[in-house]
Scaffold this active site. Structure first.
Site, PDB file in Angstrom:
ATOM      1  N   ASN A  60      25.011  -5.000  18.443  1.00  0.00           N
ATOM      2  CA  ASN A  60      24.167  -5.966  19.139  1.00  0.00           C
ATOM      3  C   ASN A  60      24.511  -6.080  20.615  1.00  0.00           C
ATOM      4  O   ASN A  60      23.842  -6.801  21.344  1.00  0.00           O
ATOM      5  CB  ASN A  60      24.286  -7.342  18.480  1.00  0.00           C
ATOM      6  CG  ASN A  60      23.626  -7.377  17.118  1.00  0.00           C
ATOM      7  OD1 ASN A  60      22.434  -7.121  16.991  1.00  0.00           O
ATOM      8  ND2 ASN A  60      24.396  -7.674  16.088  1.00  0.00           N
ATOM      9  N   TYR A  89      19.486  -0.307   8.113  1.00  0.00           N
ATOM     10  CA  TYR A  89      19.270  -0.846   9.454  1.00  0.00           C
ATOM     11  C   TYR A  89      19.591   0.212  10.502  1.00  0.00           C
ATOM     12  O   TYR A  89      20.636   0.871  10.436  1.00  0.00           O
ATOM     13  CB  TYR A  89      20.126  -2.104   9.663  1.00  0.00           C
ATOM     14  CG  TYR A  89      19.714  -3.206   8.723  1.00  0.00           C
ATOM     15  CD1 TYR A  89      18.803  -4.179   9.116  1.00  0.00           C
ATOM     16  CD2 TYR A  89      20.187  -3.226   7.419  1.00  0.00           C
ATOM     17  CE1 TYR A  89      18.391  -5.167   8.234  1.00  0.00           C
ATOM     18  CE2 TYR A  89      19.778  -4.207   6.526  1.00  0.00           C
ATOM     19  CZ  TYR A  89      18.875  -5.171   6.935  1.00  0.00           C
ATOM     20  OH  TYR A  89      18.455  -6.135   6.056  1.00  0.00           O
ATOM     21  N   ALA A 107      13.031  -2.166  14.520  1.00  0.00           N
ATOM     22  CA  ALA A 107      12.013  -2.757  15.387  1.00  0.00           C
ATOM     23  C   ALA A 107      12.562  -3.758  16.387  1.00  0.00           C
ATOM     24  O   ALA A 107      11.831  -4.232  17.251  1.00  0.00           O
ATOM     25  CB  ALA A 107      10.942  -3.439  14.527  1.00  0.00           C
ATOM     26  N   GLY A 108      13.839  -4.094  16.308  1.00  0.00           N
ATOM     27  CA  GLY A 108      14.392  -5.170  17.121  1.00  0.00           C
ATOM     28  C   GLY A 108      14.401  -4.894  18.612  1.00  0.00           C
ATOM     29  O   GLY A 108      14.388  -3.739  19.055  1.00  0.00           O
ATOM     30  N   HIS A 168      39.547  34.227  40.820  1.00  0.00           N
ATOM     31  CA  HIS A 168      39.621  33.213  41.873  1.00  0.00           C
ATOM     32  C   HIS A 168      38.281  33.057  42.596  1.00  0.00           C
ATOM     33  O   HIS A 168      37.649  34.041  42.974  1.00  0.00           O
ATOM     34  CB  HIS A 168      40.658  33.570  42.954  1.00  0.00           C
ATOM     35  CG  HIS A 168      41.900  34.212  42.443  1.00  0.00           C
ATOM     36  ND1 HIS A 168      42.935  33.508  41.900  1.00  0.00           N
ATOM     37  CD2 HIS A 168      42.273  35.514  42.400  1.00  0.00           C
ATOM     38  CE1 HIS A 168      43.893  34.329  41.538  1.00  0.00           C
ATOM     39  NE2 HIS A 168      43.518  35.555  41.824  1.00  0.00           N
ATOM     40  N   ALA A 190      38.785  37.728  44.871  1.00  0.00           N
ATOM     41  CA  ALA A 190      38.501  36.349  45.258  1.00  0.00           C
ATOM     42  C   ALA A 190      37.379  36.295  46.285  1.00  0.00           C
ATOM     43  O   ALA A 190      37.264  37.153  47.155  1.00  0.00           O
ATOM     44  CB  ALA A 190      39.762  35.712  45.829  1.00  0.00           C
TER      45      ALA A 190
END
Length: 453
Positions: free
Chosen positions: A223, A98, A8-9, A359, A376
């Protein structure tokens, strides 16, 4: 066992609009790592306590086995756990984790849970060279835990203690409910600390047991962005060590990032600065060159991906070669022995066995057969501004350089397409297709000369 994850932080030090627990570690939210660890313990109830950015967090990790409790005001860890109590089974112990501590091993938590049986209160602790910022484990002369004191409330003698509280605890739920209800907030932060429950447990005659993780980094939290970067490097090194132990050759274990699941066969070799995202499978004998990004891809035995190639949602067949500087987008399928070379992009297209586009080519929404040579500068013109159309090139076609296929179009088996041709109509098998052009050479031409200033 109940498991409660505190998420919840606000995470102010992250300096981000994204809730802290949703910041990615190895490509996945921090909280997702913790939930996966919790699931490995087979809890009877799994509750995530959310608060800041609650709906965003809920949407990111919602699952049938996850319940949510909301902490409207962030009034401390004890207050947060209290919000989860109505969702818990009171007959089972509760493990508190946590959402910003993502690297704790399942075995570490199981060891703590096993130690906290028979109505014991279990605390995961760790001994640090520098315990600054953490709550200290206070013991009596007999070595028994008497309380946990937070840094801001600790005396000078207590600040010298190097055994710290990780915050991870196991407690009998019915008693925990009573203890949480009796918590006060007479401390420097004015918060309800989960750590204060320890003194109540001791007064009630409960034994406080402690265990420690095998590695200190298991309890590191996030943090700040600096701490997130530190954990990313630790986690990536752990993943690299696991690959090495499984027999994968890494040119430099410090320069690989796995942001999902990487499954490798025998004798796989990975050069430096490669990133793997989502679910990636490398079969036996696969070689990955330097600076590649490979996402949600399956690469078969003996295939080689050369440097600076990007693969996303692609399937590469046995002994195929990709790159350098190739891009395979979602839906790209290369059969065995196919070659896709430098500056070739393949999207939602198949390239048959032994076919080559070496290519400067774009192959989108195409079905290309076996043994096709794509010269190519070839482009499948698959989009008219509103709709996508497919190009079909059958087996044994030779495509000259600078060719455009205007889809929808089909080119039959064995066709030869001359250089510089635009193919907008179907071509039958074994034909030569070219656009009639005239070439004019004029004598006496004088090239313009830039005037000198």
């Amino acid at each position: 066992m109940n498991i409660v994850i505190l998420a919840a932080g606000t995470g102010k030090r992250m300096r981000s609009a994204l809730p802290k627990v949703l910041h990615p570690l190895a490509g996945r939210p921090l909280l997702s790592h913790v939930i996966d660890t919790a699931r490995a313990l087979a809890p009877s109830r799994l509750v995530v306590v959310i608060g800041h950015g609650a709906e965003q967090v809920r949407a990111a990790v919602a699952a049938p086995d996850v319940q949510f409790a909301v902490q409207e005001q962030q009034l401390g860890t004890g207050h947060a756990v209290r919000q989860a109590l109505p969702l818990l089974d009171p007959s089972q112990p509760t493990l508190v984790l946590y959402g910003d501590v993502p690297l704790t091993r399942t075995a570490t938590l199981k060891r703590l849970a096993d130690a906290a049986t028979d109505a014991r209160y279990g605390v995961l602790t760790v001994t640090l060279d520098d315990p600054t910022g953490y709550g200290r484990i206070v013991r009596d002369q007999a070595g028994c835990v008497t309380r946990i004191v937070e840094q801001k409330d600790a005396s000078p003698d207590e600040l010298r203690i190097d055994e710290i509280n990780t915050g991870i605890v196991v407690a009998p739920t019915a008693q925990l409910s009573m203890w949480l209800g009796a918590l006060g907030n007479d401390n420097a932060q004015g918060e309800y600390y989960l750590t204060d429950v320890v003194e109540q447990a001791i007064e009630a005659g409960f034994e406080i047991v402690t265990t420690q993780p095998d590695d200190g980094w298991e309890t590191l939290g996030v943090n700040s962005k600096a701490q997130l970067a530190e954990l990313e490097r630790i986690h990536q090194r752990n993943l690299a060590d696991a690959l090495l132990a499984a027999g994968v050759t890494l040119a430099d274990p410090a320069r690989i990032d796995v942001r999902g699941t990487l499954a490798c066969g025998r004798d796989v070799s990975i050069d430096v600065n490669c990133v793997f995202e989502g679910d990636v499978t490398l079969a036996d004998g696969v070689t990955i060159g330097a600076n590649c990004v490979i996402r949600h891809a399956a690469i078969a035995a003996g295939a080689r991906v050369d440097a600076f190639s990007h693969l996303d949602g692609a399937t590469v067949g046995a002994n195929a070669v990709v790159g350098p500087y190739a891009r395979l987008r979602p839906g790209a399928v290369l059969a065995a022995d196919a070659h896709v070379g430098n500056f070739v992009e393949v999207k939602n297209a198949t390239l048959g066995q032994g076919s080559k586009a070496n290519h400067l080519t774009y192959l989108g929404d195409a079905d290309i057969g076996a043994r096709v040579n794509v010269g190519a500068g070839t482009i499948t013109c698959n989009y008219d501004g509103a709709n996508k159309f497919r190009t079909v090139i059958e087996d044994d076609v030779f495509v000259g350089s600078d060719t455009q296929f205007v889809a929808p179009v089909r080119v039959g088996r064995g066709v030869t397409v001359a250089a510089g041709t635009t193919v907008w109509k179907d071509v039958a098998a074994d034909m030569l297709v070219l656009n009639d052009k005239t070439q004019t050479a004029k004598s006496g031409y004088v090239r313009p000369v830039k005037k000198k200033s």
